[in-house]
Design an enzyme around this catalytic site. Sequence first.
Site, mmCIF file in Angstrom:
data_model
loop_
_atom_site.group_PDB
_atom_site.id
_atom_site.type_symbol
_atom_site.label_atom_id
_atom_site.label_comp_id
_atom_site.label_asym_id
_atom_site.label_seq_id
_atom_site.Cartn_x
_atom_site.Cartn_y
_atom_site.Cartn_z
ATOM 1 N N LYS A 217 2.272 -4.944 2.320
ATOM 2 C CA LYS A 217 1.417 -5.597 1.316
ATOM 3 C C LYS A 217 0.288 -6.380 1.984
ATOM 4 C CE LYS A 217 4.431 -4.975 -2.463
ATOM 5 N NZ LYS A 217 5.495 -5.436 -3.336
ATOM 6 N N ARG A 256 12.971 -3.290 0.184
ATOM 7 C CA ARG A 256 12.282 -2.053 -0.221
ATOM 8 C C ARG A 256 11.145 -1.824 0.763
ATOM 9 N NH1 ARG A 256 7.777 -0.534 -2.831
ATOM 10 N NH2 ARG A 256 7.886 1.259 -4.235
HETATM 11 N N1 PMM Z 1 6.299 -2.986 -4.907
HETATM 12 C C1 PMM Z 1 5.634 -1.857 -5.200
HETATM 13 C C2 PMM Z 1 6.199 -0.889 -6.058
HETATM 14 N N2 PMM Z 1 7.442 -1.064 -6.563
HETATM 15 N N3 PMM Z 1 9.402 -2.372 -6.759
HETATM 16 C C3 PMM Z 1 10.072 -3.499 -6.460
HETATM 17 N N4 PMM Z 1 11.311 -3.706 -6.972
HETATM 18 N N5 PMM Z 1 9.538 -4.472 -5.661
HETATM 19 C C4 PMM Z 1 8.302 -4.356 -5.126
HETATM 20 O O1 PMM Z 1 7.866 -5.290 -4.414
HETATM 21 C C5 PMM Z 1 7.542 -3.175 -5.419
HETATM 22 C C6 PMM Z 1 8.136 -2.191 -6.251
HETATM 23 C C7 PMM Z 1 4.265 -1.698 -4.594
HETATM 24 O O2 PMM Z 1 3.828 -0.468 -4.370
HETATM 25 P P1 PMM Z 1 4.169 0.549 -3.117
HETATM 26 O O3 PMM Z 1 5.234 1.457 -3.641
HETATM 27 O O4 PMM Z 1 2.911 1.255 -2.874
HETATM 28 O O5 PMM Z 1 4.662 -0.289 -2.010
#
Ligand code: PMM
Length: 282
Positions: A217, A256
């Site tokens: 991020k 994640r």
């Molecule tokens: N961040 C993204 C997408 N899904 N789900 C959860 N639970 N927590 C997160 O911080 C999160 C998420 C951001 O997008 P990316 O898939 O491109 O990293």
Amino acid sequence: MTLPSARVPGRPLVMGVVNVTPDSFSDGGAWFTPEAALAHGRELVAQGADLLDVGGESTRPGAERPSTEEELRRVLPVVEALSELAPVSVDTMRASVAAAALDAGATLVNDVSGGLADPEMVPLVAARGVPVVAMHWRGHSTVMQDRARYDDVVADVCRELTARVEAFVAAGVPADDVVLDPGLGFAKLAHHNWELLRRLDEVSALGHRLVVGSSRKKFLGLVGRTAETERAPLDRDVATAATTLYAAQHGVWCVRVHDVVGTVDALDVADALAGRGPGEPS
Ligand code: PMM
């Protein structure tokens, strides 16, 4: 349905990200075709991912939403094939997509809106008896950064997450099946993300399992840098490993991440520091 548990007690699970999108900030759409997404999911499992998070909607700031049909077309074949290999969560804000993904083999719903984007999501999770990740969210990608205003970011996020827990529990979801996520980068400025990490124990004190998603991020691109020298998303994995070690030391249930190899290394370090896992004298 039960949540997967850690291989080593106290070690967070590794959720490997499989974005089936043309426009994710974090991997630039590298896994957009079902074949590429499948190969990538297989690779993440081989590298040590405990579960895979399959998503068909980019949530990067300003992103346009795909249609429901398009989102289904992206995620269903990938969920179906990967759920043979590992537990799969479906990263969606749409109840109809979650329902179809559960039918295709997913065992966990990861809703970045915590059930706020689609009024059918809370009843769906209750009816299916599946666990859910409820992330802190204040609006879709087109508007979220305008909503990054807090009196006290940690207290406000905890209060808003508690309201989401109450909504799921009121619909019949067991409290233990509601996993919380502070939503780093979603309606948050860099200093909000750091404050949430610094005071992660206050989020844990809500009494739910936690997912932390710091991977690649923007705030990790900026740490120690300026806007001119910001790290590109693919250069943020070392910083991600550092936050992973921190999250492990603060007892989170799951991280994640995009880079599973570096994450497993960081978690091995966390285990060694905690005196658990292989290498300890028995
Ligand atoms: N961040 C993204 C997408 N899904 N789900 C959860 N639970 N927590 C997160 O911080 C999160 C998420 C951001 O997008 P990316 O898939 O491109 O990293």
